[in-house]
Design an enzyme around this catalytic site. Structure first.
Site, PDB file in Angstrom:
ATOM      1  N   LYS A 181      -5.399   4.877   9.176  1.00 18.17           N
ATOM      2  CA  LYS A 181      -4.426   5.697   8.455  1.00 18.17           C
ATOM      3  C   LYS A 181      -4.820   7.176   8.496  1.00 18.17           C
ATOM      4  O   LYS A 181      -3.965   8.061   8.601  1.00 18.17           O
ATOM      5  CB  LYS A 181      -4.300   5.217   7.013  1.00 18.17           C
ATOM      6  CG  LYS A 181      -3.574   3.881   6.896  1.00 18.17           C
ATOM      7  CD  LYS A 181      -3.601   3.348   5.472  1.00 18.17           C
ATOM      8  CE  LYS A 181      -2.707   2.116   5.344  1.00 18.17           C
ATOM      9  NZ  LYS A 181      -2.744   1.561   3.964  1.00 18.17           N
ATOM     10  N   SER A 202       0.791  -1.234   0.000  1.00 15.60           N
ATOM     11  CA  SER A 202       0.000   0.000   0.000  1.00 15.60           C
ATOM     12  C   SER A 202       0.824   1.284   0.000  1.00 15.60           C
ATOM     13  O   SER A 202       0.272   2.374  -0.051  1.00 15.60           O
ATOM     14  CB  SER A 202      -0.999   0.004   1.161  1.00 15.60           C
ATOM     15  OG  SER A 202      -0.341   0.247   2.374  1.00 15.60           O
TER      16      SER A 202
END
Lengths: 210, 210, 210
Positions: free
Chosen positions: B149, B106
């Site tokens: 996140k 990612s």
């Protein structure tokens, strides 16, 4: 913190260019940890740059060596573009003792200093020890065991210790009897280390070494 | 979502070219994750391109670095054919901290942005963080942990977060108190990232950097 | 065969040159599996051919990539001898998603098509998906899971599926509601795939691409 603590594990009275004292920390306490960089073979017009690593280094410490190498090269290229050391040099970095496994990123600034010292062919004062992780841009990151490392530095007759600014509160919490006679210098970027270790290097000198 | 959540793990106040904030996600929550790309040695007519990778990257993340490298090269070759950076540059990509094992795909868009920022010698606003897998053609794929996140980005004083369009429903489901003060930008192709990060790069500037 | 079956895992609406939809099959059912080939760096008189592979490919799939590469090169050399793409090109083949381990030989024809599409700089219709092992001479061998793969192709809005002729009986046994709206094309040699994917490529066009 008894008597044996001040027994020195210093293996160099004065350190040649390329040799810098770092500081390690284990469950058994702190100890000095030298980083030695030497030129493997003489510089010739045809020689190709290379970095060898020995000393039973673990994966993190091997990577740390690569990071330090990259940063040392970029520092020299930026500051002293005519110093062509790293374009030709086969550098061998060793971390004695040869049979002791070592790991961790906290010798980063020591490795950079070792390589820059070699590239400048200048020793660093043997009264200085240092600890700190380095990133590839020269940012100095926090380490563990500052207390144990400071004790180790002290028993190795060090009077100046460079540590990451992110560890400043750890330093401030150290008892006075440990800090007595020691100058602690917090560093945030490698630039701060450079100023302490190489205070009087002129551009002309640095570019006419090799 | 208590007090410590907003403690920053930001290690750069302003980021130089090549340094971009990504976002990681573990069972312990989210955190910022910098990608640093630097030039290992100066560009010369004879220098050969190369990519080094450090930071205790796992197999998937190492591959992700290769994918990002390929895509960054093709982006530059397509947009700025006279920028010869990647034909000469020894690039070293590091992901601090050096002792923390990392894996997963990612950070792909972050890696691309780091390399493009270096190739253009342009910093990206340090208020931007990003997350997303990249494919070799520049398609941005879905990631996990957008909530964690986003919290990590917020506590690192980020105000703009780029995430995969395939995660748009995750974004829409985030509570308002998390999104407050944050601009979320969904991206489907790397093109969408480029526009946000490098809004004012002229072809002339980009081709006369190195 | 309920509702979620027809949820698409299509990541490209239209596919650029080098991107082809293959089909995978696991114990959990079928899914689309893109093969992406791109040029890593621009073609120059001095560039050397190379093939990189990413996507957490297992040993069999890595070998399959090498076989496909060899066959794609021989196909181009035979059909379009003046197309020098493979004599110069650094090709990077990726198979998203980057974190999903993949293995098996059945993406062989997809890989060949991906590389040929890149060498010709021609997209293949994004309504075509394919499956089949390839030998180094271009023979297409039987695969498993044709039913699951056909369902996956259908939910990705594919209307044409190429499968090995050795699987023809599997195709014939598929229920009509699965095959409805799908054209199945059995292929025995890669030649049969080529005709469907690149129906209108003239020798002149193919030899003046790069």
């Amino acid at each position: 913190v008894g008597a044996p603590v001040f027994q020195s594990d210093r293996i160099y009275e004065s350190t040649p260019p390329g040799v810098i004292m770092g500081l390690a920390w284990t469950s058994m306490g702190g100890s000095s940890l030298y980083i030695e960089s030497v030129l493997e073979s003489s510089l010739t017009p045809k020689s190709q740059p290379h970095l060898s690593k020995t000393g039973q280094l673990g994966d993190v410490m091997k990577e740390s060596t690569s990071i330090a190498y990259t940063f040392a090269k970029s520092l020299m290229a930026t500051r002293f573009p005519k110093n062509k050391f790293f374009e030709k040099a086969r550098v061998h970095l060793h971390c004695p003792a040869g049979a002791t496994p070592k790991d961790g990123p906290s010798a980063g600034v020591t490795m950079v200093t070792s390589m820059v010292s070699l590239a400048l062919n200048r020793p660093v004062s043997s009264n200085i020890a240092m600890t700190g992780e380095i990133t590839v841009t020269g940012r100095v990151l926090k380490i563990g065991g500052l207390k144990e490392k400071t004790i180790a530095a002290k028993r190795s007759k060090i009077d100046t210790i460079l540590f990451p600014k992110d560890n400043l509160s750890d330093w401030e919490e150290l008892p006075d009897h440990i800090k007595e006679g020691m100058t602690g210098i917090p560093v945030e970027y490698y630039e701060d280390v450079y100023k302490v270790c190489f205070p009087d290097v002129s551009k002309e000198d640095a570019e006419n070494v090799w």
